[in-house]
Design an enzyme around this catalytic site. Structure first.
Site, PDB file in Angstrom:
ATOM      1  N   HIS A 186     100.753  73.149  -6.523  1.00 20.71           N
ATOM      2  CA  HIS A 186     100.061  72.424  -5.461  1.00 20.71           C
ATOM      3  C   HIS A 186      98.555  72.408  -5.598  1.00 20.71           C
ATOM      4  O   HIS A 186      97.880  71.830  -4.756  1.00 20.71           O
ATOM      5  CB  HIS A 186     100.397  73.024  -4.097  1.00 20.71           C
ATOM      6  CG  HIS A 186     101.745  72.647  -3.586  1.00 20.71           C
ATOM      7  ND1 HIS A 186     101.981  71.495  -2.879  1.00 20.71           N
ATOM      8  CD2 HIS A 186     102.943  73.264  -3.688  1.00 20.71           C
ATOM      9  CE1 HIS A 186     103.255  71.422  -2.559  1.00 20.71           C
ATOM     10  NE2 HIS A 186     103.873  72.496  -3.041  1.00 20.71           N
ATOM     11  N   LYS A 233      92.403  67.020   9.126  1.00 23.42           N
ATOM     12  CA  LYS A 233      92.993  67.817   8.055  1.00 23.42           C
ATOM     13  C   LYS A 233      92.291  69.167   8.062  1.00 23.42           C
ATOM     14  O   LYS A 233      91.306  69.343   8.777  1.00 23.42           O
ATOM     15  CB  LYS A 233      92.813  67.125   6.708  1.00 23.42           C
ATOM     16  CG  LYS A 233      91.365  66.652   6.457  1.00 23.42           C
ATOM     17  CD  LYS A 233      91.192  65.930   5.144  1.00 23.42           C
ATOM     18  CE  LYS A 233      91.728  64.519   5.117  1.00 23.42           C
ATOM     19  NZ  LYS A 233      92.786  64.303   4.141  1.00 23.42           N
ATOM     20  N   ARG A 234      92.746  70.131   7.278  1.00 28.70           N
ATOM     21  CA  ARG A 234      92.033  71.391   7.196  1.00 28.70           C
ATOM     22  C   ARG A 234      90.576  71.151   6.791  1.00 28.70           C
ATOM     23  O   ARG A 234      90.277  70.208   6.030  1.00 28.70           O
ATOM     24  CB  ARG A 234      92.718  72.313   6.176  1.00 28.70           C
ATOM     25  CG  ARG A 234      94.031  72.882   6.670  1.00 28.70           C
ATOM     26  CD  ARG A 234      93.857  73.690   7.925  1.00 28.70           C
ATOM     27  NE  ARG A 234      93.198  74.948   7.652  1.00 28.70           N
ATOM     28  CZ  ARG A 234      93.773  76.145   7.691  1.00 28.70           C
ATOM     29  NH1 ARG A 234      95.050  76.265   8.011  1.00 28.70           N
ATOM     30  NH2 ARG A 234      93.087  77.230   7.443  1.00 28.70           N
ATOM     31  N   LYS A 290      87.324  68.691   0.715  1.00 27.52           N
ATOM     32  CA  LYS A 290      87.745  67.527   1.494  1.00 27.52           C
ATOM     33  C   LYS A 290      86.544  66.751   2.040  1.00 27.52           C
ATOM     34  O   LYS A 290      86.670  65.623   2.498  1.00 27.52           O
ATOM     35  CB  LYS A 290      88.677  67.955   2.628  1.00 27.52           C
ATOM     36  CG  LYS A 290      90.033  68.489   2.133  1.00 27.52           C
ATOM     37  CD  LYS A 290      90.932  68.883   3.294  1.00 27.52           C
ATOM     38  CE  LYS A 290      92.246  69.524   2.882  1.00 27.52           C
ATOM     39  NZ  LYS A 290      93.336  68.548   2.642  1.00 27.52           N
ATOM     40  N   THR A 304      99.113  64.195   2.136  1.00 23.02           N
ATOM     41  CA  THR A 304     100.214  63.500   2.799  1.00 23.02           C
ATOM     42  C   THR A 304      99.689  62.818   4.058  1.00 23.02           C
ATOM     43  O   THR A 304     100.266  61.837   4.523  1.00 23.02           O
ATOM     44  CB  THR A 304     101.364  64.455   3.181  1.00 23.02           C
ATOM     45  OG1 THR A 304     100.809  65.605   3.839  1.00 23.02           O
ATOM     46  CG2 THR A 304     102.142  64.886   1.952  1.00 23.02           C
ATOM     47  N   LYS A 354     100.616  59.085   5.942  1.00 20.27           N
ATOM     48  CA  LYS A 354     100.944  58.882   7.367  1.00 20.27           C
ATOM     49  C   LYS A 354     100.078  57.768   7.959  1.00 20.27           C
ATOM     50  O   LYS A 354     100.569  56.912   8.699  1.00 20.27           O
ATOM     51  CB  LYS A 354     100.710  60.170   8.160  1.00 20.27           C
ATOM     52  CG  LYS A 354     101.545  61.358   7.719  1.00 20.27           C
ATOM     53  CD  LYS A 354     101.027  62.666   8.360  1.00 20.27           C
ATOM     54  CE  LYS A 354     101.570  63.893   7.665  1.00 20.27           C
ATOM     55  NZ  LYS A 354     100.844  65.133   8.068  1.00 20.27           N
TER      56      LYS A 354
HETATM   57  C1  LIG Z   1     100.069  65.952   7.333  1.00 19.35           C
HETATM   58  C2  LIG Z   1      99.378  67.117   7.891  1.00 19.35           C
HETATM   59  C3  LIG Z   1      98.466  67.835   7.110  1.00 19.35           C
HETATM   60  C4  LIG Z   1      98.096  67.422   5.694  1.00 19.35           C
HETATM   61  O1  LIG Z   1      97.001  66.529   5.787  1.00 19.35           O
HETATM   62  P1  LIG Z   1      96.130  66.158   4.483  1.00 19.35           P
HETATM   63  O2  LIG Z   1      95.228  65.073   4.995  1.00 19.35           O
HETATM   64  O3  LIG Z   1      97.091  65.674   3.458  1.00 19.35           O
HETATM   65  O4  LIG Z   1      95.400  67.382   4.094  1.00 19.35           O
HETATM   66  C5  LIG Z   1      97.829  68.921   7.665  1.00 19.35           C
HETATM   67  N1  LIG Z   1      98.083  69.305   8.931  1.00 19.35           N
HETATM   68  C6  LIG Z   1      98.934  68.628   9.724  1.00 19.35           C
HETATM   69  C7  LIG Z   1      99.144  69.089  11.120  1.00 19.35           C
HETATM   70  C8  LIG Z   1      99.614  67.524   9.230  1.00 19.35           C
HETATM   71  O5  LIG Z   1     100.480  66.874  10.018  1.00 19.35           O
END
Ligand SMILES: *Cc1c(COP(=O)(O)O)cnc(C)c1O
Length: 809
Positions: free
Chosen positions: A356, A534-535, A540, A642, A646
């Site tokens: 990952h 996101k985190r 990022k 991911t 979405k």
């Molecule tokens: C999908 C998701 C992530 C991953 O987000 P990235 O933009 O791919 O880092 C992190 N936290 C939550 C709550 C998510 O639903």
């Protein structure tokens, strides 16, 4: 039987079941029931409906003597389950009507469920999406993980800074699980290895119990259900009566407290590994319990260990369960008396490893002394694995190096297949971290681009878009997402575009109302909603987004009468508690928000919102309301992402770099429907070789210079003007993630976004084409490919993509 969906209960019958649970399970009179009681009653009533497919799936698996998939993951970021279960059973209308007939607000009860937050971010959410897809595809599978007492911390802001408090999801009973007190294994740590002749025996110094809790996971249409089995740590001896009788009350429960520590808390770090002994114990704890469980099931089916690779596929979600290899070898050699090399081959036949990350600080390594102290026999076996590998391949790559046990190399060598999670990432895995091992084992690395479950991430979180799509192309898409392609011609249909835009507008009003009532902040739902959720991590680049916001603020104030496109910048995300720079970035976002949001000159044109405690449920609310998806990581760092999938699925075009799955998203939605900017992964590598690249980039950018000076001069922290000196100095002197180098290109891309958004018809067409063309990113596709390329596992509901087409209601 399994191909026939169960006849659903009527709303009246279902109300009866709910009422029975309210009285018999909750012990409450409807007169005095709280929302919690109603939620429990509803959840238990739904869980009842899962039992039949669950039992049937188990029976079918035994009868077919089918291969099972075991997905080992330190994290499962599940979120809420009521809607998920109700819709997969196709019982959402019945459930809502039943609750209504009982005088309850269904939506309110659904929202009362706390998120199961047994994960940090993308990796844990991927595991949860995979569980949904495994069940939907009818592949016999178990998810194995840890039943943490405390999931990911809750985030609060105090004076703009992140404060963490313990999350407490088990304060209330968890409705979905079944405790399995009879499924328990002893797990050892430490101690010594006894040798006698050729045989070795590990004598652990300390032993705890792994105790199983099962949550059924039902797939779409209720045709199949698998199990998520989470392990809780318990003491072998609950209570020391002798100590108690001596009056040593604390000592009497000490053993229990110590044992339970192993499953007490989720490590709240999404990328770097602290190298802590407790973490190693957690990893061994759940992995060893899972392997014992797998062997017990094999034995119960009357199989011999030679059959393992035909019966069992074990997938390692990152290196956290990497000890599965040595543990399986240990059991085969020490307890079942196989030859070492034979045992290694059998174990490898079962194991697959998903990588990952390429960040060196995130590749797990354990100092040998710690490893030896916790797992002395496993260290010996790692040496055996290493020498078998050296002998067979002639490779120079070692597992034990510089005093560390390298878990990435161990995982690679013990797996028959190793996969990256996007096309770009898999290429980089071949070219960087595992370059030599890829030469040694040229057919081992393959790619499996991540995916998301369309049930949660479109059908459930965006009900109005679901209805519009159903009305336009029928209802087959939730189990066959590439059917969304049928929307492409409708991107030319003015009526459809109008309806699509209306859905987005309604979702934005929903978010505006939520921000008002929960976060006391007013936003204009007609403004563009631009989201980066996101985190928080340097790679990022939330900081780059924030710098662009400051630059835009300056620009608007300089030209107040220009045709600005009103924007709401939405930030969301948590920083690891020990990640100082990420926490400064959070502080700065909140400081900048305070100044900009109070400036009358940009009122109605620019606003920053940062709701605290981003989690799965917040994602489900915000994503359907977003116009622009920020996916702006330094190229070569985001393995897949991911979140990007979405947003695109819910009609938000991306502004992004060529990183992770962005590359494949852009290929599919079309370059004209994606706002690309920034250095490529190869250019990033080259740029980092140059001297003073950040100073050079700042020198040529007026906008960037000005924004940086404002931040370092305390414009956003007037009471503490030096607050961000360090943060800005790092950008000036080092800037490892090349924020400064990509800034101008990013700013320009944002202005292209502004112009595109100003033409609402063409913007909506872009949004529709994003939704229509990202069906490939369904986790059903990902899982079907893992099943074919890695696991050699099969669907037991006929045809890998069953059920297809429409289901009569
Ligand atoms: C999908 C998701 C992530 C991953 O987000 P990235 O933009 O791919 O880092 C992190 N936290 C939550 C709550 C998510 O639903």
């Amino acid at each position: 039987m399994l191909n026939e969906r169960r006849n659903l209960l009527t709303a009246e019958q279902f109300a009866e079941v709910i009422l029975n649970h309210l009285t018999s399970s909750q012990g409450k009179d409807p007169e005095h029931a709280s929302i919690y009681d109603w939620r429990m009653a509803l959840s238990l009533a739904l869980r009842d409906q899962v039992i039949r497919p669950w039992f049937a799936s188990t029976r079918t698996t035994y009868e077919a003597e089918a291969k099972r998939v075991y997905y080992l993951s330190m994290e499962f970021l599940v979120g809420r389950l009521i809607e998920d279960v109700a819709t997969n059973l196709r019982a959402e209308d019945v459930a809502a009507a039943a609750m209504r007939s009982l005088g309850q607000d269904y939506g309110q009860v659904v929202r009362d469920e706390p998120d199961a937050a047994l994960g940090n971010g993308g990796l844990g959410r991927l595991a949860a999406c995979f569980m949904d897809s495994l069940a939907t595809l009818g592949i016999p599978a178990y998810g194995y993980g840890i039943r943490y007492e405390h999931g990911l911390f809750e985030q609060h802001f105090k004076d703009g800074q992140q404060i963490e408090t313990a999350e407490n999801w088990l304060t209330q009973r968890y409705a979905w699980e079944f405790e399995r007190p009879e499924v328990r294994y002893e797990i050892g740590f430490g101690g010594t290895v006894e040798k006698s002749g050729q045989t070795s025996k590990w004598i652990p110094a300390e032993t705890i119990i792994a105790s199983a809790y099962d949550t059924p996971v039902v797939g779409w249409n209720g045709l199949w259900a698998n199990t998520l089995r989470l392990w809780a740590a318990k003491p072998v001896k609950v209570f020391d009566l002798d100590s108690f009788n001596r009056g040593e009350y604390l000592a009497a429960s000490e053993l229990e407290a110590l044992a339970r520590t192993i499953s007490r808390v989720l490590y709240p770090d999404d990328t770097s590994e602290a190298g802590k002994e407790l973490r190693l114990k957690q990893e061994y704890f759940f992995t060893a319990a899972s392997i014992k469980d797998i062997l017990r099931r094999l034995d119960s089916e009357g199989r011999v260990v030679r059959d393992l690779p035909q019966r069992v596929a074990i997938q390692l979600n990152d290196t956290h369960p990497a000890i599965a290899g040595p543990e399986l070898v240990r059991l085969l050699v020490d307890e079942r008396k196989l030859e070492m090399e034979n045992a290694i081959d059998i174990a490898r036949g079962c194991l697959g490893y998903t990588n990952h990350t390429l960040l060196p600080e995130a590749l797990e390594r354990w100092p040998e002394p710690i490893f030896k102290r916790v797992l002395p026999r496993h260290l010996e076996i790692v040496r055996e694995i290493e020498s078998a590998h050296l002998k067979a391949s002639g490779s120079p790559v070692r597992i034990l190096e510089d005093g560390d046990v390298k878990m990435g190399e161990l995982s690679f060598i013990m797996a028959h297949k190793v996969n990256g999670v996007s096309a770009l990432h898999s290429d980089l895995v071949r070219e960087t971290v595992f370059e030599q091992l890829n030469r040694d084992y040229p057919d081992r690395i393959l790619n499996q681009t991540n995916g998301i479950t369309p049930r949660r991430w479109l059908h459930n979180c965006n009900p109005d878009l679901r209805i519009l799509i159903n009305d336009t192309i029928g209802t087959g898409w939730p189990a066959d997402l590439e059917q969304l392609e049928k929307l492409v011609p409708h991107a030319q249909d003015a009526g459809f575009l109008e309806a699509f835009k209306a859905v987005k507008a309604k979702n934005k009003v929903r978010v505006a109302n939520w921000l008002k009532s929960h976060h006391y902040i007013a936003v204009d739902p007609d403004a563009m909603f631009d989201a980066q959720i996101k985190r928080i991590h340097e790679y990022k680049r939330q900081l780059m987004n924030l710098l662009e916001t400051v630059a835009l603020w300056n620009e608007i104030r300089d030209n107040p009468n220009a045709d600005w496109v009103p924007r709401v910048k939405i930030f969301g995300g948590k920083a690891a508690p020990g990640y100082v720079v990420a926490k400064q970035i959070i502080h700065l976002i909140n400081d900048v928000a305070a100044v900009i949001n109070a400036d009358p000159q940009v009122k109605g044109l620019l606003k920053i919102v940062y709701p605290e405690n981003y989690n799965v449920s917040m994602a489900e609310l915000l994503i359907p309301a977003t116009n622009l998806s920020e996916q702006i990581s330094t190229a070569g760092n985001e393995a897949s992402g991911t979140g990007n999938m979405k947003f695109a699925l819910n009609g938000a075009p991306t502004i992004g770099t060529l990183d992770g799955a962005n590359v494949e998203i852009r290929e599919r939605v079309g370059a004209e429907n994606f706002f690309l900017f920034g250095l490529t992964a190869a250019e990033v590598v080259e740029r980092r070789k140059q001297q003073n690249y950040s100073a050079a980039a700042i020198a040529v950018s007026q906008r960037l210079s000005r924004a940086l000076e404002q931040i370092e001069n305390g414009v956003f922290s007037p009471g503490d003007p030096d607050r961000y000196q360090g943060l800005v100095q790092d950008l000036r002197q080092k800037d490892y993630f090349l924020v400064t180098c990509d800034f101008d290109d990013y700013f320009a891309a944002q202005r292209r976004v502004d112009s595109a958004y100003a033409d609402q018809d063409s913007w909506t067409r872009m949004a529709v084409l994003n939704t229509a063309r990202v069906g490939w990113f369904s986790s059903d596709r990902t899982i079907a490919d893992y099943a074919k390329d890695i696991w050699n596992a099969h669907s037991l509901i006929g045809g890998a993509r069953q059920p297809k087409g429409e289901v009569p209601r």
